[in-house]
Design an enzyme around this catalytic site. Structure first.
Site, PDB file in Angstrom:
ATOM      1  CG  HIS A   1       0.487   3.996  -6.153  1.00 33.82           C
ATOM      2  ND1 HIS A   1       0.118   4.672  -7.096  1.00 33.82           N
ATOM      3  CD2 HIS A   1       0.685   2.626  -6.025  1.00 33.82           C
ATOM      4  CE1 HIS A   1      -0.676   3.333  -7.875  1.00 33.82           C
ATOM      5  NE2 HIS A   1      -0.163   2.354  -6.951  1.00 33.82           N
TER       6      HIS A   1
ATOM      7  CG  ASN B   1      -0.261   4.027   3.245  1.00 33.88           C
ATOM      8  OD1 ASN B   1      -1.546   3.789   3.133  1.00 33.88           O
ATOM      9  ND2 ASN B   1       0.628   2.624   4.117  1.00 33.88           N
TER      10      ASN B   1
ATOM     11  CG  MET C   1      -1.876   1.523   1.185  1.00 29.73           C
ATOM     12  SD  MET C   1      -2.785   1.759  -0.505  1.00 29.73           S
ATOM     13  CE  MET C   1      -3.517   3.637  -0.206  1.00 29.73           C
TER      14      MET C   1
ATOM     15  CD  GLU D   1      -3.335   0.823  -7.940  1.00 29.50           C
ATOM     16  OE1 GLU D   1      -1.835   0.314  -7.686  1.00 29.50           O
ATOM     17  OE2 GLU D   1      -3.772   1.419  -6.658  1.00 29.50           O
TER      18      GLU D   1
ATOM     19  CG  HIS E   1       2.675  -1.272  -8.352  1.00 26.11           C
ATOM     20  ND1 HIS E   1       2.465  -1.098  -9.464  1.00 26.11           N
ATOM     21  CD2 HIS E   1       1.986  -0.460  -6.945  1.00 26.11           C
ATOM     22  CE1 HIS E   1       0.214  -1.182  -9.443  1.00 26.11           C
ATOM     23  NE2 HIS E   1       0.711  -0.404  -8.492  1.00 26.11           N
ATOM     24  CD  GLU E   2       2.382  -0.704  -3.735  1.00 25.88           C
ATOM     25  OE1 GLU E   2       1.547   0.464  -3.168  1.00 25.88           O
ATOM     26  OE2 GLU E   2       2.324  -1.919  -4.075  1.00 25.88           O
TER      27      GLU E   2
END
Length: 850
Positions: free
Chosen positions: A308, A272, A270, A327, A304-305
């Site tokens: 983000h 965050n 995730m 995503e 990937h994270e």
């Protein structure tokens, strides 16, 4: 009140800055909170409406800058997950501070503010309090405006036991001993961001020393006994930070970056801001013992994270219909980043196989558009699927290849710069790309984003070139209404009178042509393989194409095999044609192509009856064993990545589908050596050896796998042996594994254990009976958003007569999250069952003659 008003918060009061103080009690599984929210009142109001669920709000008041106070009376609407605060007077427009005190529970459902546990090296159970807020679960941890476009600053303070560590989105700026066995940890203000990105973690955790990545402190955090497994994550994290800062042309937007491994986590990871949370298996790893696939998974997820942090955190969708872009783009960027990190992995080539699941789902009648209207927030949960990630990334890659990599990058960088710290719609991205490239990106992409499915492009000869046509590809049935069309970027490589040429066109109608200046001798459509469509050649063109396979690159060969098998599934190609094509790839060197062959062989083994199964196994041995023998069991000095991965795929299929007795015997011997010394065999061979052991194993092998699952040396080893337990074919072992899923297996992994057990040829019916009889227990134990993952396994329940029973049960037991994915699994079951009925009676004859 309209339906929209019931799920969207009013805009009359808007938050600007939250001051949160949370005091978790890990032993009691509760927490207390205090909250001061700086808000702007836009018009006179006598109530404030915000989100809250599973909280008890004890006090509420609203205070203006002059100290005038309005007391609040709280009403909780559990259905709409809202708190309505009725004020003792009218709040006039201007700046106010909302003050709240509240309590809540640390739940065991892996959402909101929840408990995660592990057993330390002394055998003591330890507890972590951690968060997972996406999509709409911040409201379970503190009252808030829990919609993505209510961006605000967050100032977090955690009051924790002296011996525990505390982490949040930003750097800790002060730790104050409170003298009662507690300490207060205060964190710096975050940038403005959405509530779903807030994070706080408290527990007996250890952090690595920070490494400086161009001014950004980077750490990896996890159980103290696993800090020796952090070096690879630090390496990937540092590379990713530098790569994305350069690619976007903007620095990392946070003040530090922590990568934090959790024993219990519902998703993979995730994003965050500054405090990215992961499953342990996707962050902590020993490069000397891990397979290439396991290392790649860790690198992919970290990249990937971190992508983000820009695409999702810095720039965020206005509403959940836009989550696909977050995503899909992070998936696209992970591939770019990891390809730069390890070019020898050929990450873009392996993504050709990574699209397989998206092609499968998107060929169903129950597919969906990549972007669709999301009403109630819980509907957003249906967007976290393969269509969002894999198809979304695939169409972005297709667009990038069509426009050119650098013009595409400039458009994205301009989009990020223009919309930093704000919220966007999908159309904002197309505007930026069109401005940077001068190409009609919107018209092209709208046809891919707003309608489900993908085209089958048919190719035939004309006097001076090629005739093209498109229609929707479906595995069964027919589309309703007006036939769909796409703006299809078609790239053709052709040999015309000895001259090889490449031509491009945008097929935006049902039919079109490509001029080649003469009759082609040889043609490959979808040259390069990046178009998200299937190809059907005329018989003459196909004959010439397969007569010279050496001219195709790896992705093109993969697509040829995949498209042919898709034709078998939808009954437009005979099984014998696929078997004949597969036989031409005996000298194949690409692992993804071999995967496109061994996958269908596995399905044929699954649907075969007991009389036909030996023929499937014999054909698989005949096709695969010579290729494996050429490679040998052991890696040789100087061999490339493809050889290692090909060996792994062939060994997996020979030890399971082909039931090769010599392979299984050698696998068992090598496994014994592995138990004594983990360096005795190459890491890439460990998983297929364990699977071969399980496929032919008995009591001793089951006991060994169970023991290694319970006492692993790494997170990856734990999963290898856990999922191997689902591969034993004797029913008593299958039942024991299912019982473990209800008791001992972590709830994040139990759904996959049950799904894989449904795919066990000998245990599917037993597993389905287990699901039927334990349905209520499963719903109670497993996180709500994992039930659809468990039910994905129904696609493999091909035993005669079982499909109607599955249909009847699931029709009377709808799930509250992921129903569309369940529908897709059931439709796939119907397709597999139809295949069994169609090819099953002559399967042995077809394969014996090959």
């Amino acid at each position: 009140m309209t339906d929209i008003a019931t799920y969207r918060l009013p805009r009359t009061v808007v938050p600007q800055r939250y001051e949160l103080t949370l005091s978790p009690d890990l032993a009691a599984a509760t927490f207390a909170g205090e909250e001061r929210v700086r808000v702007v009142v836009g018009e006179p109001v006598d109530q404030i409406v915000l989100n809250a669920i599973e909280l008890e709000i004890l006090e509420a008041s609203l205070v203006d800058d002059e100290g005038n106070r309005l007391d609040g009376t709280i009403t909780l609407d559990e259905t709409e997950q809202r708190a309505i605060i009725a004020l003792s007077g009218t709040a006039q427009p201007g700046h106010w501070t909302l003050q709240l005190t509240f309590t809540g529970i640390l739940n065991d459902k892996l959402r909101g503010f929840y408990r995660s546990t592990f057993t330390d090296t002394d055998g003591v159970e330890r507890v972590i309090a951690t968060t997972q807020f996406e999509a709409t679960d911040a409201r379970r941890a503190f009252p808030c405006w829990d919609e993505p476009d209510f961006k605000a600053v967050f100032a977090v303070t955690l009051v924790v036991d002296d011996d525990l560590a505390a982490f949040s989105n930003s750097a800790d700026v002060e730790t104050t001993p409170l003298g009662n066995g507690k300490k207060q940890v205060t964190f710096a203000d975050t940038m403005v961001m959405s509530t779903y990105l807030v994070a706080f973690v408290v527990g007996p955790l250890a952090a690595t020393d920070p490494i400086d990545v161009d001014g950004v402190p980077l750490r990896v955090i996890g159980r103290p006994e696993r800090t020796h497994l952090t070096a690879f994550a630090l390496e990937v994290g540092a590379h990713s930070l530098r790569f994305f800062s350069a690619w976007f042309g903007l620095p990392y937007p946070g003040d530090k970056l922590d990568l934090l491994a959790l024993p219990d986590f519902a998703f993979g990871a995730m994003e965050n801001l500054g405090c990215v949370t992961f499953r342990e298996t996707l962050l902590l790893i020993d490069p000397d013992e891990a397979s290439r696939a396991e290392l790649q998974s860790v690198a992919d997820v970290i990249a990937h994270e971190i992508a983000h942090m820009w695409f999702g955190d810095l720039v965020t969708m206005k509403w959940w219909n836009g989550i696909w872009l977050n995503e899909a783009f992070a998936t696209f960027m992970e591939l770019l980043c990891v390809d730069a990190f390890k070019p020898e992995w050929e990450r873009w080539v392996s993504f050709s196989a990574g699209r397989r699941a998206a092609f499968q789902v998107d060929g169903l009648l129950s597919t969906r558009p990549i972007e669709f209207e999301v009403g109630r927030p819980e509907e957003a949960e249906g967007m976290f699927d393969t269509l969002t990630y894999q198809k979304g990334a695939a169409v972005l890659r297709m667009l990038e290849q069509h426009l050119g990599a650098e013009p595409f990058r400039k458009g994205i960088a301009a989009y990020i710069k223009k919309h930093s710290y704000s919220n966007t719609e999908t159309t904002d991205l197309w505007d930026a790309i069109e401005e940077a490239t001068g190409e009609p990106a919107r018209a092209t992409m709208d046809s891919w984003i707003y309608q489900g499915g993908y085209p089958l492009v048919s190719v035939d000869e004309t006097d001076g070139g090629l005739a093209l046509s498109q229609q929707r590809f479906l595995f069964h049935g027919a589309e309703d209404g007006q036939p769909a069309t796409w703006h299809v970027p078609v790239t053709v490589r052709a040999d015309v009178e000895g001259d090889e040429r490449v031509e491009r066109t945008l097929l935006d109608a049902r039919q079109g042509t490509i001029a080649l200046g003469g009759k082609p001798d040889w043609v490959v459509a979808n040259a390069g393989g990046w178009g998200f469509f299937r190809v059907r050649y005329s018989s003459d063109l196909l004959r010439r194409l397969i007569g010279d396979l050496g001219r195709l690159d790896a992705v093109e060969r993969y697509n040829l095999v995949s498209d042919t098998w898709a034709g078998v599934l939808n009954a437009t190609t005979s099984l014998s044609d696929f078997i004949e094509l597969a036989g031409l790839f005996g000298d194949e060197s690409d692992p993804n192509v071999w995967g496109a062959i061994t996958g269908p062989l596995g399905l044929l083994d699954h649907i075969a009856d007991d009389e036909a199964r030996p023929a499937v196994q014999a054909f698989a041995r005949k096709l695969l064993r010579p290729a494996f023998d050429r490679l040998g069991w052991d890696p040789v000095a100087g061999e490339d990545e493809r050889a290692s991965r090909t060996r792994t795929i062939l060994l997996e299929a020979l030890g399971t589908t082909a039931a090769d007795p010599e392979i299984r015997k050698e696998a068992a011997a090598r496994h014994e050596r592995y138990l004594d010394d983990h360096h005795a065999i190459a890491p890439d061979l460990v998983t297929p050896i364990i699977h071969a052991l399980a496929a032919g194993g008995g009591e001793g092998e089951y006991t060994t796998c169970l023991d290694r699952f319970r006492h692993p040396s790494t997170p990856q080893e734990e999963l290898r042996y856990l999922y191997a337990l689902t591969g034993f074919e004797q029913k008593p072992f299958i039942q024991r594994t299912l019982d473990l899923a209800l008791t001992e297996v972590r709830t994040q992994n139990a759904p996959f254990v049950i799904a894989q057990s449904m795919g066990n040829r000998a245990g599917g019916e037993l597993t389905w009976a287990f699901v039927e009889s334990h349905w209520d227990e499963l719903l109670e134990r497993l996180p709500n958003n994992t039930i659809s993952r468990m039910l994905s396994g129904v696609a493999g329940l091909c035993a005669p007569g079982l499909a109607p029973r599955v249909h009847a049960f699931l029709e009377s037991h709808p799930v509250t999250s992921g129903q569309r994915q369940v529908d897709q699994a059931v439709e796939t079951l119907d397709i597999n069952t139809a295949l069994a009925e169609r090819v099953g009676p002559d399967l042995a004859t077809t394969l014996d003659g090959a």
